[in-house]
Design a protein around this motif. Structure first.
Motif, short mmCIF file in Angstrom:
data_model
loop_
_atom_site.label_atom_id
_atom_site.label_comp_id
_atom_site.label_asym_id
_atom_site.label_seq_id
_atom_site.Cartn_x
_atom_site.Cartn_y
_atom_site.Cartn_z
N GLN A 144 3.80 8.87 3.49
CA GLN A 144 3.43 7.46 3.56
C GLN A 144 4.70 6.63 3.40
OE1 GLN A 144 0.50 6.23 4.21
NE2 GLN A 144 -0.66 8.13 4.19
N PRO A 145 5.54 6.56 4.45
CA PRO A 145 6.84 5.90 4.30
C PRO A 145 6.69 4.39 4.16
CG PRO A 145 6.45 6.42 6.59
CD PRO A 145 5.30 7.02 5.82
N ALA A 146 7.64 3.79 3.46
CA ALA A 146 7.66 2.33 3.39
C ALA A 146 7.70 1.78 4.82
CB ALA A 146 8.87 1.87 2.60
N ASN A 147 7.02 0.70 5.03
CA ASN A 147 6.81 0.17 6.37
C ASN A 147 8.13 -0.24 7.04
OD1 ASN A 147 6.02 -1.67 8.53
ND2 ASN A 147 3.98 -1.53 7.63
N PHE A 148 8.44 0.37 8.20
CA PHE A 148 9.66 0.03 8.92
C PHE A 148 9.66 -1.45 9.32
CE2 PHE A 148 9.65 4.64 9.92
CZ PHE A 148 10.91 4.95 9.48
N ARG A 149 8.51 -1.97 9.69
CA ARG A 149 8.44 -3.37 10.11
C ARG A 149 8.84 -4.29 8.97
NH1 ARG A 149 2.82 -4.81 12.22
NH2 ARG A 149 3.88 -6.76 12.76
N TYR A 150 8.49 -3.92 7.74
CA TYR A 150 8.85 -4.73 6.58
C TYR A 150 10.37 -4.84 6.47
CZ TYR A 150 9.06 -6.37 1.75
OH TYR A 150 9.31 -7.10 0.62
N SER A 151 11.05 -3.73 6.67
CA SER A 151 12.51 -3.72 6.58
C SER A 151 13.13 -4.71 7.55
CB SER A 151 13.02 -2.30 6.88
OG SER A 151 14.41 -2.29 7.08
N GLY A 152 12.71 -4.67 8.81
CA GLY A 152 13.26 -5.59 9.80
C GLY A 152 12.88 -7.03 9.54
N ALA A 153 11.64 -7.25 9.10
CA ALA A 153 11.16 -8.61 8.89
C ALA A 153 11.89 -9.30 7.75
CB ALA A 153 9.65 -8.60 8.63
N VAL A 154 12.09 -8.60 6.63
CA VAL A 154 12.77 -9.25 5.51
C VAL A 154 14.26 -9.43 5.79
CG1 VAL A 154 11.10 -8.54 3.76
CG2 VAL A 154 13.06 -7.08 4.24
N LYS A 155 14.84 -8.56 6.62
CA LYS A 155 16.24 -8.77 6.99
C LYS A 155 16.38 -10.03 7.84
CE LYS A 155 20.42 -6.65 8.78
NZ LYS A 155 20.90 -7.91 9.37
N ASP A 156 15.42 -10.29 8.72
CA ASP A 156 15.43 -11.54 9.49
C ASP A 156 15.41 -12.75 8.56
OD1 ASP A 156 15.54 -10.22 11.88
OD2 ASP A 156 13.42 -10.50 12.37
N ALA A 166 0.83 -1.21 0.00
CA ALA A 166 0.00 0.00 0.00
C ALA A 166 0.86 1.26 0.00
CB ALA A 166 -0.93 -0.01 1.21
N SER A 167 1.97 1.24 0.76
CA SER A 167 2.86 2.40 0.82
C SER A 167 3.44 2.72 -0.55
CB SER A 167 4.00 2.15 1.82
OG SER A 167 3.52 2.09 3.13
N ILE A 168 3.84 1.67 -1.27
CA ILE A 168 4.43 1.87 -2.60
C ILE A 168 3.39 2.41 -3.57
CG2 ILE A 168 5.50 0.68 -4.55
CD1 ILE A 168 6.67 -1.28 -2.46
N GLN A 169 2.21 1.82 -3.56
CA GLN A 169 1.16 2.28 -4.46
C GLN A 169 0.77 3.72 -4.16
OE1 GLN A 169 -1.45 -1.04 -3.54
NE2 GLN A 169 -1.22 -1.87 -5.60
N GLN A 170 0.69 4.07 -2.88
CA GLN A 170 0.32 5.43 -2.50
C GLN A 170 1.39 6.43 -2.93
OE1 GLN A 170 -0.33 4.97 1.70
NE2 GLN A 170 -2.22 3.82 1.41
N PHE A 171 2.65 6.04 -2.81
CA PHE A 171 3.70 6.98 -3.20
C PHE A 171 3.62 7.30 -4.69
CE2 PHE A 171 7.83 7.87 -5.09
CZ PHE A 171 8.18 9.01 -4.37
N PHE A 172 3.52 6.28 -5.53
CA PHE A 172 3.53 6.53 -6.96
C PHE A 172 2.22 7.15 -7.46
CE2 PHE A 172 7.08 3.47 -6.73
CZ PHE A 172 8.04 4.23 -7.38
N GLN A 173 1.20 7.18 -6.61
CA GLN A 173 -0.04 7.87 -6.96
C GLN A 173 -0.01 9.35 -6.55
OE1 GLN A 173 -3.06 5.52 -5.02
NE2 GLN A 173 -2.90 3.83 -6.50
N LEU A 174 1.02 9.77 -5.82
CA LEU A 174 1.12 11.16 -5.42
C LEU A 174 1.29 12.06 -6.64
CD1 LEU A 174 3.61 10.86 -2.41
CD2 LEU A 174 1.17 11.39 -2.27
N PRO A 175 0.86 13.33 -6.55
CA PRO A 175 1.11 14.27 -7.66
C PRO A 175 2.60 14.38 -7.94
CG PRO A 175 -0.44 15.19 -6.07
CD PRO A 175 0.11 13.94 -5.45
N MET A 176 2.95 14.64 -9.19
CA MET A 176 4.35 14.70 -9.58
C MET A 176 5.11 15.76 -8.78
SD MET A 176 6.85 13.49 -11.17
CE MET A 176 5.83 12.24 -11.96
N GLU A 177 4.48 16.89 -8.53
CA GLU A 177 5.16 17.94 -7.78
C GLU A 177 5.50 17.48 -6.36
OE1 GLU A 177 6.40 20.81 -8.93
OE2 GLU A 177 5.78 19.94 -10.85
N THR A 178 4.66 16.63 -5.79
CA THR A 178 4.94 16.10 -4.46
C THR A 178 6.10 15.11 -4.52
OG1 THR A 178 2.62 16.35 -3.85
CG2 THR A 178 3.96 14.92 -2.46
#
Length: 397
Positions: A209-221, A147-159
């Protein structure tokens, strides 16, 4: 607990006092909370910042493909993106091995070499790619990342432009590996960020809408457990690789591949092999596009729902003196639908020396040059993506 303060469009770290469990607990504070109320601040590793953020990478800025498609409908493709049709054509589907993570963990805990470990060893030796099922990353964490990734790329270009890469920097919104004005370009936009160790994060580049911090730790595990099993499969002590990954580096590349009316003439991501130890790729939507090169043929990979696609990187090939090889791969695009994915790259810590492990190469000649971590990465990020040409420069034989 990691406390963040929201200020305009960025998230600023104002307090860090947590016990590492592979996950970060995040709480958002109102911007009115003064930093003076914090008990202590995160200490920034200056050397890490120097290596990761201040190298002169000099990738040239290029226009946003997403914005170009939005403006023109994608019917007209600029010549810099067009490639010969034979350079884009794929072949039959690749049925890469499927590995069950839970079975691997059980065998690792019991300290035994079982069927799943043997299957992983074969996948690493013969393919360099595999799909990982039952990986233990919670569904809500995976879906939150998507969801974070989809939301980011849906932001206006100026954002999105507020998070654009600056010249000489790797992180941010834009594109990498562009070194000349006549170079063929990839049909994609990316958001590239460093996520581990946590103090290496450049919070100015993390959107609302930052990429999920929990995802970062979980995939590193997950990556750490895979590396432990691979070390065992190679007849090494677990510490031979694990010690090099204490405070290891992780970065994420969030990819947006717009549809293209001339999809048969463009490439979303140029052929290359990854620099690090292991890469874990998550398919964000249903549109596939990853292809691997095997026996001089480009084979499409059909993602298993819910699985990670995992591949060996160049550093692991060097560590194993060529026993496990990184594999050339690329991304193609769809003529009608956008494709989104996220790749999490896992590397040793910044103090690691990149050379064949002495436990492996004790009775044979080293096949690769020895480099420190910073030199290895600087060379990688200043080399055009062109198959395995980067690693070929490091071979001694």
């Amino acid at each position: 607990m990691l406390l963040l303060r929201k200020e305009k469009t960025s998230w600023f770290v104002v307090f860090c006092d947590y016990m590492w469990t592979g996950f970060l607990n995040v709480k958002v504070l109102d911007a009115s909370v003064p930093a003076s109320r914090c008990v202590k601040r995160c200490e920034v590793d200056r050397r890490l910042g120097t290596i990761l953020k201040e190298q002169e990478m000099a990738s040239l800025p290029v226009p946003s493909v997403q914005a170009m498609v939005a403006a023109t409908g994608g019917a007209d493709v600029p010549p810099r993106y067009l490639r010969p049709a034979e350079a884009v054509a794929g072949d039959s589907e690749a049925h890469i091995p499927i590995i069950d993570y839970q079975r691997l963990l059980l065998e690792l805990e019991l300290d035994r070499h079982g069927e799943e470990s043997a299957r992983l060893h074969g996948a690493c030796q013969d393919w360099g790619f595999f799909q990982l099922i039952n990986h233990s990353v919670p569904d809500d964490v995976v879906e939150g990342m998507k969801a974070s990734i989809q939301q980011f790329f849906q932001l206006p270009m100026e954002t999105k432009k507020q998070f654009a890469m600056e010249r000489g920097q790797l992180e941010g919104y834009g594109q990498l590996f562009v070194f000349s004005e006549d170079q063929k370009l990839d049909w994609a936009d990316i958001l590239y960020l460093y996520t581990q160790p946590h103090e290496s994060r450049n919070t100015k580049l993390w959107p609302d809408q930052p990429a999920n911090f929990r995802y970062s730790g979980a995939v590193k595990d997950v990556s750490d457990s895979l590396l432990a099993t691979m070390a065992k499969n190679l007849g090494l002590k677990r510490e031979a690789i694990a010690d090099k990954c204490i405070r290891g580096v992780q970065s994420v590349r969030m990819n947006y591949y717009p549809p293209c009316a001339q999809a048969e003439k463009v490439v979303g991501l140029s052929p290359h092999s990854d620099a690090g130890l292991l890469t874990l790729v998550l398919q964000v939507n249903h549109v596939q596009g990853l292809q691997i090169k095997r026996n001089n043929r480009w084979l499409p990979v059909k993602p298993v729902p819910g699985a990670f696609i995992v591949n060996i990187g160049d550093m692991f090939e060097v560590f194993t003196n060529g026993r496990y090889k990184s594999i050339e791969h690329r991304a193609v695009v769809d003529p009608k639908e956008e494709r989104l994915s996220v790749a999490a790259f896992h590397l040793p810590n910044i103090h690691a020396i990149i050379s064949p492990l002495k436990e492996i190469a004790a009775h044979e000649d080293d096949g690769y040059k020895t480099l420190d971590h910073g030199s290895f990465m600087k060379l990688f990020y200043t080399t055009k993506l062109e198959g395995k040409s980067f690693l070929e420069r490091l071979k001694l034989n």
